[in-house]
Design an enzyme around this catalytic site. Sequence first.
Site, PDB file in Angstrom:
ATOM      1  N   ASP A  12       0.879  -1.172   0.000  1.00  0.00           N
ATOM      2  CA  ASP A  12       0.000   0.000   0.000  1.00  0.00           C
ATOM      3  C   ASP A  12       0.914   1.218   0.000  1.00  0.00           C
ATOM      4  O   ASP A  12       1.274   1.753   1.033  1.00  0.00           O
ATOM      5  CB  ASP A  12      -0.917  -0.022   1.225  1.00  0.00           C
ATOM      6  CG  ASP A  12      -1.944   1.091   1.190  1.00  0.00           C
ATOM      7  OD1 ASP A  12      -2.337   1.494   0.085  1.00  0.00           O
ATOM      8  OD2 ASP A  12      -2.336   1.570   2.270  1.00  0.00           O
ATOM      9  N   CYS A  39      -4.125   5.283  -2.447  1.00  0.00           N
ATOM     10  CA  CYS A  39      -5.350   6.062  -2.252  1.00  0.00           C
ATOM     11  C   CYS A  39      -5.312   7.326  -3.109  1.00  0.00           C
ATOM     12  O   CYS A  39      -5.823   8.375  -2.719  1.00  0.00           O
ATOM     13  CB  CYS A  39      -5.545   6.414  -0.778  1.00  0.00           C
ATOM     14  SG  CYS A  39      -4.171   7.324  -0.037  1.00  0.00           S
TER      15      CYS A  39
END
Length: 644
Positions: free
Chosen positions: A389, A442
């Site tokens: 991530d 994100c």
Amino acid sequence: MGRKVRKNTVPKAKVIDMTGGEEDAKKKAKKAAAKGKMIPVGGDSESEDGDLGAAMVFDESSGDLGVADDDSFVGDSDGDSENEGSEFGEVEEGPDSDESVDFEGKVEQAKAALEAQQAEAAKETMLAASRKKAHVFKSTGDAESDEEEPEEEDEEADNMEQITFQQRKDRIEEVLKVLDNIDEQREGDHSRQEYIGILKEDLQEVYDYSEWLMSKLMELFPPRELFEFLETNEKQRPLTIRVNTLKQSRRDLAQALTRKGMQVEPTGPWCKIGLQIFESDVAVGSTAEYLAGHYLVQSASSFLPVISLDVHENMKVLDMAAAPGGKTTHIAQLMKNTGTLLANDVSSERLIALRSNVLRMGITNCIVTNYNGVGYERLMKNFDRVLLDAPCTGLGVISRDPRIKLSKTEKDVTMCATLQRKLILSAIDSCKVGGIVVYSTCSILVEENEAIIDYALSMRNIRVVDSGLPFGRPGMVKYRESRFHASVAKSRRYYPHAFNMDGFFVCKIEKLGHGEAGEKSQESGDHTKKTKGTKRKAESSSGIPEPPAKVLKRKADMAAKGQSVEKKVTLKIKEAPAKGEKKERRSRWKRKNAKDKIKKKEAKKETKVVKDVKKAAKKESKVVKDVKKVAKEVKKKKKVVAKK
């Protein structure tokens, strides 16, 4: 039109402005016309007699008042007018009037004037409609304001600013309508780029974005979708929690939270461990269930990378950028506290939150490390699953952090993309052959998502596989001048306005082998790449590699001597090792060298230990000698004392 009055009620007199003359009255009339106000004309606003007030006239077609020096004044004043050139003439007089008036002629003139006024009003309405459409290309202020107007007051300026903001919002709607069907809604010869420029300026001012970020978003979305994206970012996403099934089921937790005054619902059929909280009488992060580790506050989009990772029990898993621990605890939950889970993060401060979440959620198979993710393969490798991530600009979570609108720049994107390239290569190198790497951010920018995957495909022997997620938009293969590998479309994009969750990107990668030959060189023949330490051999039309220069020279010498060359040459070609054999030989040689290096290191360590032991023995012998000397001296002293 003005009212007709009788002669005996109002004296026949010329209208005079008592405040400062006819010229001042004209100036006031012009000012009021510029501001769009109605002013009294033809008499004082407060008449002493109280019979009639002043007539209110506003000529919209000319933007000025029909007063004083203009003979086209419509309507009568409070008193009788003595202006002989007036279109309506004098006011109605009694039957005993000395003056002879052609009343029928005046009526005809009045009718003609009324028809002209109606025609002018109809023309004005058409002009107003065209102005409303053409207002897109005009400034928000009044373009026909008089230059002689004095300075405006602060209150009026504030009102203009408020009107300007509302006008911008209205103009956004008008521009979007035009862009939806520009061929029919276009104003004159204005191009699409002109509308886009006006839309960009208005969106930037209304939603408070930087010019650079608004340009990037306009490159990513069409106008209508961009407007929906910006509107959605002004609203908060639903509060989502993830149930810790190691301690409690979702049904039991939902009942417990409902009894505490929370209104909860499942996140959807795609996730069996999520709950959405719409209303709550207590703080979500202070309940007994939260402190006991029965749930964790986490956005719904953060579930997606772990679902795509597809972990099972007794696996060896690496979370390369783990803090604050939401995805790490989710992985351990799916592994049911079996196998080995390494949670790594480069920030020691963020590891505090990671450790606390791991302990609170009851995770027992997790090892927390504090290393740089770049080069992690030198520390440990051969993981079954690797989750990356990656750090990013966070342009998918603007609703949670509005500061991103103005703080992020192109430099930030470049820095993040550089770091992401290094991290994804380290993640692939840390994974075993046949293992899975999931890359997620994100952010919604292509530079941080599809461009990174395409770079990894060109540098490593991997391929993009289906993410296994039930919804989401496919990754982009074409973006402006860039063209990415066709398999990048298997990745998934998530937008706030489309799925009511934070913006996210998820891509699932399978490692096919070691080295630098990527999937791009295997599937598309246009992108063949050389591997390290090898040379591309020229091939003949038959597909057999051509012999090297030494073989050709030897063949020529043998032909000169009259010897048969064909057998030896064919034997030479047949005896040449295959590609697989060469790789095996290289691997054996590398293994042998590695063993030799290890033996040398061990020998060096042994010699160091022997040297240390010898040094220690020497020190001990010196100490023993010193002790013996001291003992001898003591004995001598005792003998001397005894003799005395």
